[in-house]
Design a protein around this motif. Structure first.
Motif, PDB file in Angstrom:
ATOM      1  N   LYS A  22       0.838  -1.201   0.000  1.00 65.73           N
ATOM      2  CA  LYS A  22       0.000   0.000   0.000  1.00 65.73           C
ATOM      3  C   LYS A  22       0.875   1.254   0.000  1.00 65.73           C
ATOM      4  CE  LYS A  22      -3.645   2.534   2.392  1.00 65.73           C
ATOM      5  NZ  LYS A  22      -3.111   3.763   1.797  1.00 65.73           N
ATOM      6  N   MET A  23       1.959   1.215   0.791  1.00 64.19           N
ATOM      7  CA  MET A  23       2.865   2.348   0.851  1.00 64.19           C
ATOM      8  C   MET A  23       3.502   2.589  -0.527  1.00 64.19           C
ATOM      9  SD  MET A  23       5.568   2.880   3.959  1.00 64.19           S
ATOM     10  CE  MET A  23       7.108   2.424   3.206  1.00 64.19           C
ATOM     11  N   GLU A  24       3.919   1.499  -1.178  1.00 61.82           N
ATOM     12  CA  GLU A  24       4.527   1.610  -2.507  1.00 61.82           C
ATOM     13  C   GLU A  24       3.519   2.159  -3.516  1.00 61.82           C
ATOM     14  OE1 GLU A  24       6.914  -1.108  -5.773  1.00 61.82           O
ATOM     15  OE2 GLU A  24       6.474  -1.982  -3.833  1.00 61.82           O
ATOM     16  N   LEU A  25       2.283   1.670  -3.435  1.00 62.60           N
ATOM     17  CA  LEU A  25       1.229   2.134  -4.335  1.00 62.60           C
ATOM     18  C   LEU A  25       0.966   3.629  -4.136  1.00 62.60           C
ATOM     19  CD1 LEU A  25      -0.846   1.263  -6.468  1.00 62.60           C
ATOM     20  CD2 LEU A  25      -2.450   0.844  -4.606  1.00 62.60           C
ATOM     21  N   ASP A  26       0.893   4.073  -2.883  1.00 65.35           N
ATOM     22  CA  ASP A  26       0.687   5.501  -2.597  1.00 65.35           C
ATOM     23  C   ASP A  26       1.806   6.342  -3.213  1.00 65.35           C
ATOM     24  OD1 ASP A  26      -1.611   4.902  -1.207  1.00 65.35           O
ATOM     25  OD2 ASP A  26      -0.670   5.007   0.781  1.00 65.35           O
ATOM     26  N   GLN A  27       3.054   5.843  -3.096  1.00 69.92           N
ATOM     27  CA  GLN A  27       4.196   6.567  -3.654  1.00 69.92           C
ATOM     28  C   GLN A  27       4.089   6.637  -5.184  1.00 69.92           C
ATOM     29  OE1 GLN A  27       6.557   8.296  -2.075  1.00 69.92           O
ATOM     30  NE2 GLN A  27       7.486   8.842  -4.023  1.00 69.92           N
ATOM     31  N   LEU A  28       3.740   5.523  -5.816  1.00 62.21           N
ATOM     32  CA  LEU A  28       3.613   5.503  -7.281  1.00 62.21           C
ATOM     33  C   LEU A  28       2.493   6.431  -7.754  1.00 62.21           C
ATOM     34  CD1 LEU A  28       4.135   1.687  -7.927  1.00 62.21           C
ATOM     35  CD2 LEU A  28       5.688   3.529  -8.582  1.00 62.21           C
ATOM     36  N   LYS A  29       1.400   6.519  -6.970  1.00 63.46           N
ATOM     37  CA  LYS A  29       0.300   7.430  -7.329  1.00 63.46           C
ATOM     38  C   LYS A  29       0.788   8.880  -7.335  1.00 63.46           C
ATOM     39  CE  LYS A  29      -3.678   4.714  -5.784  1.00 63.46           C
ATOM     40  NZ  LYS A  29      -4.651   4.513  -4.704  1.00 63.46           N
ATOM     41  N   LYS A  30       1.687   9.212  -6.388  1.00 64.97           N
ATOM     42  CA  LYS A  30       2.253  10.570  -6.362  1.00 64.97           C
ATOM     43  C   LYS A  30       3.170  10.781  -7.559  1.00 64.97           C
ATOM     44  CE  LYS A  30       2.379  10.813  -1.321  1.00 64.97           C
ATOM     45  NZ  LYS A  30       3.282  10.504  -0.216  1.00 64.97           N
ATOM     46  N   GLU A  31       4.033   9.777  -7.833  1.00 70.48           N
ATOM     47  CA  GLU A  31       5.035   9.922  -8.881  1.00 70.48           C
ATOM     48  C   GLU A  31       4.438  10.007 -10.278  1.00 70.48           C
ATOM     49  OE1 GLU A  31       8.241   7.079  -8.562  1.00 70.48           O
ATOM     50  OE2 GLU A  31       8.447   7.463  -6.420  1.00 70.48           O
ATOM     51  N   VAL A  32       3.294   9.324 -10.496  1.00 71.81           N
ATOM     52  CA  VAL A  32       2.698   9.297 -11.838  1.00 71.81           C
ATOM     53  C   VAL A  32       2.218  10.693 -12.241  1.00 71.81           C
ATOM     54  CG1 VAL A  32       0.279   8.755 -11.309  1.00 71.81           C
ATOM     55  CG2 VAL A  32       1.352   7.809 -13.366  1.00 71.81           C
ATOM     56  N   LYS A  33       1.995  11.574 -11.260  1.00 70.89           N
ATOM     57  CA  LYS A  33       1.553  12.941 -11.548  1.00 70.89           C
ATOM     58  C   LYS A  33       2.706  13.848 -11.973  1.00 70.89           C
ATOM     59  CE  LYS A  33      -2.262  12.683  -8.268  1.00 70.89           C
ATOM     60  NZ  LYS A  33      -2.281  12.442  -6.825  1.00 70.89           N
ATOM     61  N   ASN A  34       3.951  13.397 -11.743  1.00 69.87           N
ATOM     62  CA  ASN A  34       5.105  14.230 -12.108  1.00 69.87           C
ATOM     63  C   ASN A  34       5.162  14.437 -13.616  1.00 69.87           C
ATOM     64  OD1 ASN A  34       5.918  14.324  -9.461  1.00 69.87           O
ATOM     65  ND2 ASN A  34       7.523  12.786  -9.666  1.00 69.87           N
ATOM     66  N   GLU A  35       5.435  15.685 -13.996  1.00 70.34           N
ATOM     67  CA  GLU A  35       5.601  15.988 -15.412  1.00 70.34           C
ATOM     68  C   GLU A  35       6.910  15.359 -15.895  1.00 70.34           C
ATOM     69  OE1 GLU A  35       6.503  19.845 -18.197  1.00 70.34           O
ATOM     70  OE2 GLU A  35       5.650  20.199 -16.205  1.00 70.34           O
ATOM     71  N   ARG A  36       6.869  14.708 -17.028  1.00 65.22           N
ATOM     72  CA  ARG A  36       8.063  14.051 -17.555  1.00 65.22           C
ATOM     73  C   ARG A  36       8.567  14.777 -18.784  1.00 65.22           C
ATOM     74  NH1 ARG A  36       8.592   9.184 -14.897  1.00 65.22           N
ATOM     75  NH2 ARG A  36       6.746   8.681 -13.702  1.00 65.22           N
ATOM     76  N   GLN A  37       9.906  14.832 -18.910  1.00 66.34           N
ATOM     77  CA  GLN A  37      10.514  15.451 -20.074  1.00 66.34           C
ATOM     78  C   GLN A  37      11.653  14.583 -20.570  1.00 66.34           C
ATOM     79  OE1 GLN A  37      11.606  19.433 -18.854  1.00 66.34           O
ATOM     80  NE2 GLN A  37       9.560  20.192 -19.278  1.00 66.34           N
ATOM     81  N   MET A  38      12.009  14.770 -21.838  1.00 66.71           N
ATOM     82  CA  MET A  38      13.090  14.002 -22.431  1.00 66.71           C
ATOM     83  C   MET A  38      14.419  14.402 -21.789  1.00 66.71           C
ATOM     84  SD  MET A  38      11.559  12.186 -24.717  1.00 66.71           S
ATOM     85  CE  MET A  38      12.741  11.651 -25.936  1.00 66.71           C
ATOM     86  N   VAL A  39      15.261  13.405 -21.476  1.00 67.35           N
ATOM     87  CA  VAL A  39      16.577  13.678 -20.901  1.00 67.35           C
ATOM     88  C   VAL A  39      17.418  14.486 -21.885  1.00 67.35           C
ATOM     89  CG1 VAL A  39      18.723  12.629 -20.065  1.00 67.35           C
ATOM     90  CG2 VAL A  39      16.523  11.669 -19.402  1.00 67.35           C
ATOM     91  N   SER A  40      17.213  14.255 -23.192  1.00 66.00           N
ATOM     92  CA  SER A  40      17.971  15.003 -24.192  1.00 66.00           C
ATOM     93  C   SER A  40      17.721  16.514 -24.056  1.00 66.00           C
ATOM     94  CB  SER A  40      17.613  14.535 -25.599  1.00 66.00           C
ATOM     95  OG  SER A  40      16.211  14.624 -25.803  1.00 66.00           O
ATOM     96  N   LYS A  41      16.529  16.888 -23.602  1.00 73.34           N
ATOM     97  CA  LYS A  41      16.200  18.305 -23.407  1.00 73.34           C
ATOM     98  C   LYS A  41      16.688  18.792 -22.038  1.00 73.34           C
ATOM     99  CE  LYS A  41      12.193  21.431 -23.252  1.00 73.34           C
ATOM    100  NZ  LYS A  41      12.231  21.859 -21.843  1.00 73.34           N
TER     101      LYS A  41
END
Length: 71
Positions: free
Chosen positions: A14-33
């Motif tokens: 449950k703790m891991e799932l809660d953490q992943l729910k937070k992380e999925v909201k993070n905006e992602r960008q290409m490392v090349s940029k």
């Protein structure tokens, strides 16, 4: 809270799932940029970086205040 070793597998998942729910909201960008932006930022700040240019002796809070004499 409880330490991880005292938690049940269900609580850990449950703790891991809660953490992943937070992380999925993070905006992602290409490392090349972002890598290029980080490099430019670091280079622009290099002139003020004490790790690169050192700290003047008189401004160094960690400098020894005096020696010790062994007699």
């Amino acid at each position: 809270g409880k330490m991880a070793q005292d938690m049940t597998e269900k609580e850990l998942l449950k703790m891991e799932l809660d953490q992943l729910k937070k992380e999925v909201k993070n905006e992602r960008q290409m490392v090349s940029k972002t890598g290029k932006e980080i490099k430019e930022y670091i280079e622009s700040m290099a002139g003020d970086d004490p790790l690169l240019k050192g700290v003047p002796e008189d401004k160094n809070p960690f400098k020894e205040k005096g020696g010790c004499i062994i007699s």
